[in-house]
Design a protein around this motif. Sequence first.
Motif, PDB file in Angstrom:
ATOM      1  N   GLY A  56       0.915  -1.230   0.200  1.00 39.66           N
ATOM      2  CA  GLY A  56       0.182  -0.074   0.137  1.00 39.66           C
ATOM      3  C   GLY A  56       0.971   1.162  -0.053  1.00 39.66           C
ATOM      4  N   GLY A  57       0.195   2.272   0.023  1.00 39.66           N
ATOM      5  CA  GLY A  57       0.972   3.480   0.154  1.00 39.66           C
ATOM      6  C   GLY A  57       0.064   4.706  -0.424  1.00 39.66           C
ATOM      7  N   GLY A  60      -0.777   7.758  -5.888  1.00 43.89           N
ATOM      8  CA  GLY A  60       0.028   8.286  -6.795  1.00 43.89           C
ATOM      9  C   GLY A  60       1.789   8.488  -6.061  1.00 43.89           C
ATOM     10  N   GLY A  61       1.781   7.772  -5.161  1.00 45.40           N
ATOM     11  CA  GLY A  61       3.102   7.718  -4.479  1.00 45.40           C
ATOM     12  C   GLY A  61       3.859   6.070  -4.334  1.00 45.40           C
ATOM     13  N   PRO A  62       4.880   6.130  -3.842  1.00 43.09           N
ATOM     14  CA  PRO A  62       5.362   4.907  -3.893  1.00 43.09           C
ATOM     15  C   PRO A  62       4.757   3.645  -3.211  1.00 43.09           C
ATOM     16  CG  PRO A  62       6.479   6.201  -2.188  1.00 43.09           C
ATOM     17  CD  PRO A  62       5.639   6.917  -2.845  1.00 43.09           C
ATOM     18  N   VAL A  63       4.877   2.437  -3.614  1.00 45.55           N
ATOM     19  CA  VAL A  63       4.158   1.390  -2.915  1.00 45.55           C
ATOM     20  C   VAL A  63       5.110   0.719  -1.976  1.00 45.55           C
ATOM     21  CG1 VAL A  63       3.506  -0.985  -3.453  1.00 45.55           C
ATOM     22  CG2 VAL A  63       2.881   0.973  -5.226  1.00 45.55           C
ATOM     23  N   TYR A  64       4.556   0.697  -0.784  1.00 44.21           N
ATOM     24  CA  TYR A  64       5.502   0.016   0.291  1.00 44.21           C
ATOM     25  C   TYR A  64       5.067  -1.676   0.385  1.00 44.21           C
ATOM     26  CZ  TYR A  64       7.300   4.498   1.547  1.00 44.21           C
ATOM     27  OH  TYR A  64       7.603   5.788   1.595  1.00 44.21           O
ATOM     28  N   ARG A 157      -9.443   5.722  11.370  1.00 50.79           N
ATOM     29  CA  ARG A 157      -9.104   4.908  10.240  1.00 50.79           C
ATOM     30  C   ARG A 157      -8.229   5.828   9.199  1.00 50.79           C
ATOM     31  NH1 ARG A 157     -11.999   0.369   8.901  1.00 50.79           N
ATOM     32  NH2 ARG A 157     -12.616   0.470  11.039  1.00 50.79           N
ATOM     33  N   LYS A 158      -7.103   5.263   8.960  1.00 45.54           N
ATOM     34  CA  LYS A 158      -6.430   5.837   7.793  1.00 45.54           C
ATOM     35  C   LYS A 158      -6.866   4.849   6.451  1.00 45.54           C
ATOM     36  CE  LYS A 158      -2.295   7.355   9.900  1.00 45.54           C
ATOM     37  NZ  LYS A 158      -0.869   7.183   9.979  1.00 45.54           N
ATOM     38  N   ILE A 159      -7.212   5.863   5.396  1.00 42.66           N
ATOM     39  CA  ILE A 159      -7.961   5.487   4.210  1.00 42.66           C
ATOM     40  C   ILE A 159      -7.215   5.960   3.079  1.00 42.66           C
ATOM     41  CG2 ILE A 159      -9.906   5.306   2.753  1.00 42.66           C
ATOM     42  CD1 ILE A 159     -11.617   5.238   5.353  1.00 42.66           C
ATOM     43  N   GLY A 160      -7.131   5.167   2.219  1.00 46.74           N
ATOM     44  CA  GLY A 160      -6.045   5.528   0.915  1.00 46.74           C
ATOM     45  C   GLY A 160      -6.915   6.202  -0.286  1.00 46.74           C
ATOM     46  N   ALA A 161      -7.682   7.174   0.404  1.00 47.85           N
ATOM     47  CA  ALA A 161      -8.585   8.195  -0.635  1.00 47.85           C
ATOM     48  C   ALA A 161      -8.495   9.793  -0.256  1.00 47.85           C
ATOM     49  CB  ALA A 161     -10.114   7.672  -0.549  1.00 47.85           C
ATOM     50  N   PRO A 162      -8.605  10.341  -1.273  1.00 41.42           N
ATOM     51  CA  PRO A 162      -8.521  11.846  -0.890  1.00 41.42           C
ATOM     52  C   PRO A 162      -9.642  12.351  -0.094  1.00 41.42           C
ATOM     53  CG  PRO A 162      -8.999  11.672  -3.064  1.00 41.42           C
ATOM     54  CD  PRO A 162      -8.722  10.270  -2.723  1.00 41.42           C
ATOM     55  N   ARG A 163      -9.195  13.460   0.778  1.00 42.10           N
ATOM     56  CA  ARG A 163     -10.293  13.719   1.618  1.00 42.10           C
ATOM     57  C   ARG A 163     -11.551  14.402   0.957  1.00 42.10           C
ATOM     58  NH1 ARG A 163      -8.770  18.802   5.206  1.00 42.10           N
ATOM     59  NH2 ARG A 163      -8.871  19.847   3.587  1.00 42.10           N
ATOM     60  N   PHE A 242     -11.996  14.815   8.991  1.00 39.29           N
ATOM     61  CA  PHE A 242     -11.084  14.340   7.997  1.00 39.29           C
ATOM     62  C   PHE A 242      -9.755  15.155   8.215  1.00 39.29           C
ATOM     63  CE2 PHE A 242     -15.787  14.737   6.865  1.00 39.29           C
ATOM     64  CZ  PHE A 242     -15.881  13.175   7.261  1.00 39.29           C
ATOM     65  N   GLU A 243      -8.692  14.554   7.929  1.00 37.63           N
ATOM     66  CA  GLU A 243      -7.375  14.989   7.937  1.00 37.63           C
ATOM     67  C   GLU A 243      -6.454  14.260   6.997  1.00 37.63           C
ATOM     68  OE1 GLU A 243      -3.470  15.786  10.832  1.00 37.63           O
ATOM     69  OE2 GLU A 243      -5.128  14.774  11.819  1.00 37.63           O
ATOM     70  N   ASP A 244      -6.145  15.215   5.939  1.00 35.98           N
ATOM     71  CA  ASP A 244      -4.977  14.877   5.133  1.00 35.98           C
ATOM     72  C   ASP A 244      -3.828  14.059   5.577  1.00 35.98           C
ATOM     73  OD1 ASP A 244      -6.437  15.669   2.697  1.00 35.98           O
ATOM     74  OD2 ASP A 244      -5.725  17.866   3.129  1.00 35.98           O
ATOM     75  N   VAL A 245      -3.628  12.922   5.196  1.00 34.82           N
ATOM     76  CA  VAL A 245      -2.162  12.203   5.873  1.00 34.82           C
ATOM     77  C   VAL A 245      -1.666  11.357   4.695  1.00 34.82           C
ATOM     78  CG1 VAL A 245      -1.613  10.366   7.628  1.00 34.82           C
ATOM     79  CG2 VAL A 245      -3.404  11.970   8.185  1.00 34.82           C
ATOM     80  N   ASP A 246      -0.501  11.525   4.498  1.00 36.27           N
ATOM     81  CA  ASP A 246       0.070  10.942   3.695  1.00 36.27           C
ATOM     82  C   ASP A 246      -0.384  10.422   2.091  1.00 36.27           C
ATOM     83  OD1 ASP A 246       2.330  10.795   5.163  1.00 36.27           O
ATOM     84  OD2 ASP A 246       1.412   8.882   6.352  1.00 36.27           O
ATOM     85  N   GLY A 247      -1.128  11.535   1.371  1.00 41.62           N
ATOM     86  CA  GLY A 247      -1.829  11.161   0.296  1.00 41.62           C
ATOM     87  C   GLY A 247      -3.063  10.713   0.632  1.00 41.62           C
ATOM     88  N   GLY A 248      -3.488  10.217   1.611  1.00 41.70           N
ATOM     89  CA  GLY A 248      -4.963   9.827   2.240  1.00 41.70           C
ATOM     90  C   GLY A 248      -5.639  10.390   2.981  1.00 41.70           C
ATOM     91  N   THR A 249      -6.575   9.885   3.656  1.00 40.89           N
ATOM     92  CA  THR A 249      -7.319  10.602   4.740  1.00 40.89           C
ATOM     93  C   THR A 249      -7.135   9.810   6.007  1.00 40.89           C
ATOM     94  OG1 THR A 249      -8.622  11.624   3.042  1.00 40.89           O
ATOM     95  CG2 THR A 249      -9.734  11.831   5.119  1.00 40.89           C
ATOM     96  N   GLU A 250      -7.158  10.516   7.132  1.00 36.24           N
ATOM     97  CA  GLU A 250      -7.352   9.974   8.464  1.00 36.24           C
ATOM     98  C   GLU A 250      -8.911  10.316   9.039  1.00 36.24           C
ATOM     99  OE1 GLU A 250      -4.528   8.886  11.765  1.00 36.24           O
ATOM    100  OE2 GLU A 250      -5.451  10.659  12.695  1.00 36.24           O
TER     101      GLU A 250
END
Length: 290
Positions: A56-57, A60-64, A157-163, A242-250
Amino acid sequence: MKQRFTTHSTFQIERIYQAAPERVFAAWSDRSAKARWFQPAEVFDFRIGGREFSQGGPPGGPVYTFEAYYQEIVPNERLVYTYSLDQGETRISVSISTIEIMPTSDGVRLIFTEQGTFFDGHDTPEQREHGTKEMLDLLGASLGESNADTFELVSRRKIGAPRNLVYRAWTEPELLAQWWGPNGFTNTFHSFDLSLGGVWEYTMHGPNGVDYPNRSILQEIGPECIVLRHESSPHFILTATFEDVDGGTEITFRQTFETEKEYNNLKPICEEANEQNLDRLGSLLKRLSQ
C-alpha cells in the motif's frame, strides 16, 4: 558510485490500553481486527512460521511492501515476528519486533520492541519509531479507547482516498446510503438537508427484518468536520473529522453519549458497529478510487 551504508537501532514503546489481554491479542491475530489499524493484508497466515504480506501507499506515491514471518506466538502474552519493508523495488529495512502483553489492574500494558537494520538512508530509526507510535495510537483507537468523563467512543481509520472523496461519501445521499450502518444493514432515506440545522431522517433495515427509525440534525458541516446530533433514542453527538495524511485521509469518528448509563449499555454494541461502519466506508471508497 553511491556509498552504501547500514544503520542499526533498537527502540521500545509502551502503551496502556483499557481492554482485556484477549482483546488486545485479537487485534494482532484476527485478520479483520488488525485491518482496522494496520495496512490490510493480502496474505495473513497467523501461526508460527506463517507469513503476512501487504502492499500500500499514498495515491500516486511509492508502493510499500510489508512482508513478515511469525517466529513466536504465545496467545494473550507474547508475539514475535521478523519483517522486511520495501519501497518500490528497494529494500529499506529488515527488523525483528516483539510485542509483550501484560495484564494490569484495569487493562493491559503493551511493550513494543523493535530491533532494525536500515539501508542506505531510505528510512531512519527516528522515522520508524514515530510511525510505530502513531500505529499503536491507531491500535488503541480500534480498541475503543475513550474519555470516561465525556462518555465517548472513538474510532480512527486511515483510508487511501483523498479527503474530497471521503467528504462526498458522507454528504451525497446516494453514496452515504451504501455504507451507513453495521454489516447487514440497509437504509431508506426520507430527507437529507445538507445545511446547518438540516434534518436527516432515514430508516435502517436490520438483517433480522427489524426497521429502526432515525432522525439527526446537522450541527456542523464542512470538508474537515461533520457534527450530527442524533435525536432518536439513543441520544448522542457524532463528530467525524477528516485530515489529510500521507496522500490519504485519516478519519476520526467520535460518538458522545449524554449519560453514563447510555454509554455503558451501548458501548459493547457500538464499539464493533462503529468499526464495521468504517469498514463499509473503506470498501466503498476503494471501489470509487478504482
